[in-house]
Scaffold this motif. Sequence first.
Motif, PDB file in Angstrom:
ATOM      1  N   GLN A   1     -59.345 -42.297  17.814  1.00  0.00           N
ATOM      2  CA  GLN A   1     -59.451 -43.694  18.214  1.00  0.00           C
ATOM      3  C   GLN A   1     -60.751 -44.266  17.679  1.00  0.00           C
ATOM      4  OE1 GLN A   1     -59.044 -44.483  22.435  1.00  0.00           O
ATOM      5  NE2 GLN A   1     -58.443 -46.589  22.029  1.00  0.00           N
ATOM      6  N   ALA A   2     -60.616 -45.205  16.773  1.00  0.00           N
ATOM      7  CA  ALA A   2     -61.777 -45.911  16.241  1.00  0.00           C
ATOM      8  C   ALA A   2     -62.111 -47.084  17.159  1.00  0.00           C
ATOM      9  CB  ALA A   2     -61.489 -46.401  14.828  1.00  0.00           C
ATOM     10  N   THR A   3     -63.333 -47.533  17.081  1.00  0.00           N
ATOM     11  CA  THR A   3     -63.786 -48.639  17.918  1.00  0.00           C
ATOM     12  C   THR A   3     -62.913 -49.864  17.685  1.00  0.00           C
ATOM     13  OG1 THR A   3     -66.051 -47.808  17.823  1.00  0.00           O
ATOM     14  CG2 THR A   3     -65.740 -50.088  18.534  1.00  0.00           C
ATOM     15  N   GLY A   4     -62.376 -50.394  18.768  1.00  0.00           N
ATOM     16  CA  GLY A   4     -61.561 -51.596  18.675  1.00  0.00           C
ATOM     17  C   GLY A   4     -60.137 -51.370  18.217  1.00  0.00           C
ATOM     18  N   LYS A   5     -59.749 -50.128  18.049  1.00  0.00           N
ATOM     19  CA  LYS A   5     -58.383 -49.826  17.588  1.00  0.00           C
ATOM     20  C   LYS A   5     -57.663 -48.951  18.608  1.00  0.00           C
ATOM     21  CE  LYS A   5     -59.247 -50.270  12.637  1.00  0.00           C
ATOM     22  NZ  LYS A   5     -59.042 -49.645  11.292  1.00  0.00           N
ATOM     23  N   GLU A   6     -56.350 -48.886  18.452  1.00  0.00           N
ATOM     24  CA  GLU A   6     -55.552 -48.049  19.331  1.00  0.00           C
ATOM     25  C   GLU A   6     -55.655 -46.581  18.905  1.00  0.00           C
ATOM     26  OE1 GLU A   6     -52.059 -51.274  20.524  1.00  0.00           O
ATOM     27  OE2 GLU A   6     -51.550 -49.446  19.458  1.00  0.00           O
ATOM     28  N   ARG A   7     -55.419 -45.727  19.880  1.00  0.00           N
ATOM     29  CA  ARG A   7     -55.402 -44.300  19.582  1.00  0.00           C
ATOM     30  C   ARG A   7     -54.209 -43.988  18.695  1.00  0.00           C
ATOM     31  NH1 ARG A   7     -56.696 -40.222  24.453  1.00  0.00           N
ATOM     32  NH2 ARG A   7     -58.371 -41.764  24.566  1.00  0.00           N
ATOM     33  N   GLU A   8     -54.404 -43.154  17.679  1.00  0.00           N
ATOM     34  CA  GLU A   8     -53.335 -42.819  16.749  1.00  0.00           C
ATOM     35  C   GLU A   8     -53.238 -41.317  16.547  1.00  0.00           C
ATOM     36  OE1 GLU A   8     -53.975 -44.285  12.791  1.00  0.00           O
ATOM     37  OE2 GLU A   8     -55.979 -43.406  12.624  1.00  0.00           O
ATOM     38  N   LEU A   9     -52.017 -40.874  16.287  1.00  0.00           N
ATOM     39  CA  LEU A   9     -51.792 -39.460  16.010  1.00  0.00           C
ATOM     40  C   LEU A   9     -52.339 -39.119  14.631  1.00  0.00           C
ATOM     41  CD1 LEU A   9     -48.649 -37.398  16.767  1.00  0.00           C
ATOM     42  CD2 LEU A   9     -49.618 -37.316  14.478  1.00  0.00           C
ATOM     43  N   VAL A  10     -53.061 -38.025  14.549  1.00  0.00           N
ATOM     44  CA  VAL A  10     -53.609 -37.554  13.274  1.00  0.00           C
ATOM     45  C   VAL A  10     -52.778 -36.384  12.745  1.00  0.00           C
ATOM     46  CG1 VAL A  10     -55.615 -36.548  12.131  1.00  0.00           C
ATOM     47  CG2 VAL A  10     -55.926 -38.288  13.904  1.00  0.00           C
ATOM     48  N   ALA A  11     -52.590 -35.367  13.596  1.00  0.00           N
ATOM     49  CA  ALA A  11     -51.844 -34.185  13.175  1.00  0.00           C
ATOM     50  C   ALA A  11     -51.393 -33.427  14.410  1.00  0.00           C
ATOM     51  CB  ALA A  11     -52.708 -33.281  12.301  1.00  0.00           C
ATOM     52  N   ARG A  12     -50.287 -32.718  14.269  1.00  0.00           N
ATOM     53  CA  ARG A  12     -49.810 -31.919  15.385  1.00  0.00           C
ATOM     54  C   ARG A  12     -49.241 -30.606  14.863  1.00  0.00           C
ATOM     55  NH1 ARG A  12     -44.133 -34.786  17.313  1.00  0.00           N
ATOM     56  NH2 ARG A  12     -42.842 -33.787  15.748  1.00  0.00           N
ATOM     57  N   ILE A  13     -49.236 -29.596  15.741  1.00  0.00           N
ATOM     58  CA  ILE A  13     -48.666 -28.299  15.400  1.00  0.00           C
ATOM     59  C   ILE A  13     -47.916 -27.779  16.613  1.00  0.00           C
ATOM     60  CG2 ILE A  13     -50.806 -27.062  15.998  1.00  0.00           C
ATOM     61  CD1 ILE A  13     -50.088 -25.150  13.617  1.00  0.00           C
ATOM     62  N   THR A  14     -46.696 -27.336  16.377  1.00  0.00           N
ATOM     63  CA  THR A  14     -45.861 -26.862  17.477  1.00  0.00           C
ATOM     64  C   THR A  14     -45.990 -25.348  17.634  1.00  0.00           C
ATOM     65  OG1 THR A  14     -43.956 -26.559  16.030  1.00  0.00           O
ATOM     66  CG2 THR A  14     -44.223 -28.726  17.058  1.00  0.00           C
ATOM     67  N   SER A  15     -45.306 -24.837  18.638  1.00  0.00           N
ATOM     68  CA  SER A  15     -45.390 -23.416  18.929  1.00  0.00           C
ATOM     69  C   SER A  15     -44.826 -22.562  17.790  1.00  0.00           C
ATOM     70  CB  SER A  15     -44.646 -23.100  20.224  1.00  0.00           C
ATOM     71  OG  SER A  15     -43.302 -23.529  20.141  1.00  0.00           O
ATOM     72  N   ASP A  16     -43.936 -23.136  16.993  1.00  0.00           N
ATOM     73  CA  ASP A  16     -43.394 -22.390  15.847  1.00  0.00           C
ATOM     74  C   ASP A  16     -44.107 -22.770  14.558  1.00  0.00           C
ATOM     75  OD1 ASP A  16     -40.332 -24.348  15.246  1.00  0.00           O
ATOM     76  OD2 ASP A  16     -42.440 -24.914  15.469  1.00  0.00           O
ATOM     77  N   ASN A  17     -45.310 -23.354  14.707  1.00  0.00           N
ATOM     78  CA  ASN A  17     -46.179 -23.694  13.576  1.00  0.00           C
ATOM     79  C   ASN A  17     -45.639 -24.795  12.668  1.00  0.00           C
ATOM     80  OD1 ASN A  17     -48.301 -21.943  14.240  1.00  0.00           O
ATOM     81  ND2 ASN A  17     -47.232 -20.219  13.293  1.00  0.00           N
ATOM     82  N   SER A  18     -44.753 -25.604  13.176  1.00  0.00           N
ATOM     83  CA  SER A  18     -44.330 -26.787  12.449  1.00  0.00           C
ATOM     84  C   SER A  18     -45.436 -27.828  12.551  1.00  0.00           C
ATOM     85  CB  SER A  18     -43.042 -27.326  13.044  1.00  0.00           C
ATOM     86  OG  SER A  18     -42.697 -28.557  12.450  1.00  0.00           O
ATOM     87  N   THR A  19     -45.751 -28.473  11.428  1.00  0.00           N
ATOM     88  CA  THR A  19     -46.850 -29.434  11.410  1.00  0.00           C
ATOM     89  C   THR A  19     -46.371 -30.820  10.987  1.00  0.00           C
ATOM     90  OG1 THR A  19     -47.442 -28.847   9.139  1.00  0.00           O
ATOM     91  CG2 THR A  19     -48.573 -27.667  10.902  1.00  0.00           C
ATOM     92  N   LYS A  20     -47.161 -31.812  11.411  1.00  0.00           N
ATOM     93  CA  LYS A  20     -46.883 -33.197  11.047  1.00  0.00           C
ATOM     94  C   LYS A  20     -48.222 -33.903  10.920  1.00  0.00           C
ATOM     95  CE  LYS A  20     -44.671 -37.440  12.669  1.00  0.00           C
ATOM     96  NZ  LYS A  20     -43.834 -38.076  13.730  1.00  0.00           N
ATOM     97  N   TYR A  21     -48.320 -34.815   9.944  1.00  0.00           N
ATOM     98  CA  TYR A  21     -49.568 -35.526   9.690  1.00  0.00           C
ATOM     99  C   TYR A  21     -49.327 -37.025   9.594  1.00  0.00           C
ATOM    100  CZ  TYR A  21     -51.354 -30.918   8.376  1.00  0.00           C
ATOM    101  OH  TYR A  21     -51.727 -29.596   8.378  1.00  0.00           O
ATOM    102  N   ALA A  22     -50.353 -37.767   9.957  1.00  0.00           N
ATOM    103  CA  ALA A  22     -50.328 -39.199   9.682  1.00  0.00           C
ATOM    104  C   ALA A  22     -50.421 -39.383   8.167  1.00  0.00           C
ATOM    105  CB  ALA A  22     -51.506 -39.887  10.365  1.00  0.00           C
TER     106      ALA A  22
END
Length: 121
Positions: free
Chosen positions: A39-60
Amino acid sequence: QVQVVESGGGLVQPGGSLRLSCAASGSILSIYVMVWYRQATGKERELVARITSDNSTKYADSVKGRFTISRGNAKNTVYLQMSSLKPEDTAVYYCNAEVVITTTLKRYSYWGQGTQVTVSS
């Protein structure tokens, strides 16, 4: 209870690298997914990256090819390796863990307190 703690933030020059760490601890039976937000100043929180239990990943889209999320040797730890940092990456970075806890066997979401990343010359 579950605690989520981030570390590794700081000041870095444009083009530099930084590695963030996130550790979840407490009454955890299993972890479904761990996610980095920012979350940058004055902006909404955004997803950057995630990893699941089976190591699947996703990125902005804004960080693809520059950031890498990975699990540590410790089961409940994840890292965010950030490279080719830009001033627009400046934000507070938060870790979120969705976990099943041992007491109720239900899934809950827990947040860390955040770590500041500043990219500036």
